[in-house]
Design an enzyme around this catalytic site. Structure first.
Site, short mmCIF file in Angstrom:
data_model
loop_
_atom_site.label_atom_id
_atom_site.label_comp_id
_atom_site.label_asym_id
_atom_site.label_seq_id
_atom_site.Cartn_x
_atom_site.Cartn_y
_atom_site.Cartn_z
N GLY A 208 31.21 41.05 37.72
CA GLY A 208 32.53 41.01 37.08
C GLY A 208 33.37 39.90 37.67
N ASN A 209 34.66 39.93 37.43
CA ASN A 209 35.56 38.95 38.04
C ASN A 209 36.93 39.59 38.25
OD1 ASN A 209 37.25 38.38 35.58
ND2 ASN A 209 35.25 37.74 34.80
N TYR A 210 37.84 38.84 38.86
CA TYR A 210 39.13 39.40 39.28
C TYR A 210 40.20 39.43 38.18
CZ TYR A 210 37.45 39.04 44.08
OH TYR A 210 36.75 39.19 45.24
#
Ligand code: CTP
Length: 402
Positions: A208-210
């Site tokens: 995923g990412n932030y």
């Protein structure tokens, strides 16, 4: 923004939630409104006029005339001055008076004189809220065209749990902001992608990412406040509460996001691709948890995810606008313009990770907008809500250009 320069009467009644009026007044002032506070005599037992006059920069009005000077406080003039009247907290007693035309204090008299929209944020114990007289009075107020800002559920001052807590100041502000936002997108349909995508590795792990989704949700709320019907196709985010007119379709992976966007895109006037789509996904998604082997380090093979913006760019028909984002760390302008052309976008919004306060997770953003017609506009660091208004303004201008 939409509250800038607006004249707001804040009517405060004698309820424990009156303490929240200090934050409410601050938020209204911060949004650029002029605030005139009127307090019922009982309200002064809960929060002092000094607090409210200091915050608003105007003397608080409570009586029909000022005792030592004999100066008359005209409820009629106040009623004409106001662009909106907000009664918060509204107690059962004041609600009853307003519903039945009892004009025995400055607040209720001004209410009867007000020509503007009236917003009422009730606050009381759950049994008072449920009492047939309160229910009937609130129905009467609605029938007069007043807008009720429904109280929230939660622990009340009595320690009972139920409906009766005055809505939080931030949410009250949103209601007023929504009301004052010009409805220049009435009849338009918008699609907004927001948040990250999660690419499943096994039942407990993902890539995923932030991305927090804040920018995408702010854009969706802004377009809806201006009258558009909006669908957000959203990755996993922790955001609660959207404007009326916003529908949320929740997805996890880039492929699911593409599937939903392809369904929705043909019917929209504008699509804003704000999601931080993962570029790659694991080739294999394990049905069971990958166990820790003693000496082996697992290798996860990745495959390319579809480019949603580019796919919609190919499918775009005349009259549709497609807006993308570019998050860059170097060679920003060149990379952004290259993406604009490569994905057949009409507009691209550039964030540079070099700018403090821009990009992922923050409440602020600093953007430069490039259009396919060759325009470039640079904006200062602002809240994401303000940035959303700038972007929607740019979309409206571009729609008029083409
Ligand atoms: N985008 C998309 N689908 C993808 C990747 C990106 O729809 N698989 C969209 C984003 O929502 C954004 C724009 O394309 O509007 C640019 O995204 P960005 O991540 O900056 O660009 P990439 O194409 O992934 O290029 P790179 O990561 O090399 O900068």
């Amino acid at each position: 923004m939409s509250l800038k320069g607006k004249h707001i009467i804040l009517g405060i009644c004698g309820g424990i939630a009156a303490y929240k009026c200090a934050s409410l007044a601050r938020l209204l002032i911060k949004a650029g409104a002029e605030v005139q506070v009127i307090m019922t005599p009982a309200a002064k037992e809960f929060i002092t006029p000094l607090t409210m006059s200091t915050l608003t920069g105007k003397p608080v009005i409570s009586e029909f005339f000022t005792a030592n000077t004999g100066q008359w406080n005209s409820h009629v003039d106040l009623g004409l001055w106001a662009d909106a009247m907000l009664i918060a907290p509204a107690t059962a007693s004041t609600i009853g008076k307003m519903a039945n035309g009892v004009a025995d204090n400055m607040l209720v008299t001004t209410y009867l004189s007000a020509k503007s929209q009236v917003f009422i944020a009730p606050s009381m114990d759950l049994d008072m809220m449920r009492h047939p007289s309160t229910v009937r009075n609130i129905e009467l107020l609605k029938s007069y065209g007043n807008i009720i800002i429904e109280p929230a559920e939660g622990e009340l001052a009595s320690h009972l749990i139920g409906k009766g807590r005055m809505e939080e100041p931030e949410n009250i502000l949103k209601v007023l902001d929504y009301y004052f936002t010009p409805k220049d997108l009435q009849g338009q349909h918008f699609l907004v992608t927001a948040g990250p995508t999660f690419e499943k590795i096994d039942p407990v792990r993902f890539i995923g990412n932030y991305s927090s989704g804040k920018m995408g949700y702010a854009l969706a709320n802004e377009a809806a406040a201006r009258g558009a019907e909006v669908t957000i196709v959203s990755g996993p985010v922790d955001i609660k509460g959207v404007n009326p007119g916003v529908k949320i379709v929740k997805i996890e992976s880039a492929r699911q996001m593409l599937e939903q966007c392809e369904k929705i895109f043909p019917a929209v006037d504008c699509a804003i691709m704000c999601a931080a789509v993962a570029d790659y996904a694991p080739v294999v998604q394990h049905e069971t948890k990958i166990k820790r082997e003693k000496d082996e380090i697992p290798v996860i093979h990745l495959m390319k995810n579809p480019d949603i913006a580019a796919t919609l760019g190919k499918a775009k028909r005349a009259g549709q606008l497609l807006v993308g984002f570019a998050l860059e760390t170097d060679n920003e302008d060149v990379n952004a313009v290259d993406k604009l052309h490569r994905k057949n976008l009409d507009m691209i919004v550039l964030n540079s990770l070099k700018d403090a306060g821009a990009g992922f997770g923050t409440d602020t953003n600093k953007v430069t907008i490039f259009t396919s017609t060759g325009r470039q506009s640079q904006f200062a660091l602002k809240s994401k809500t303000e940035v959303a208004a700038d972007i929607v303004d740019a979309i409206v201008s571009l729609a008029h250009e083409s």
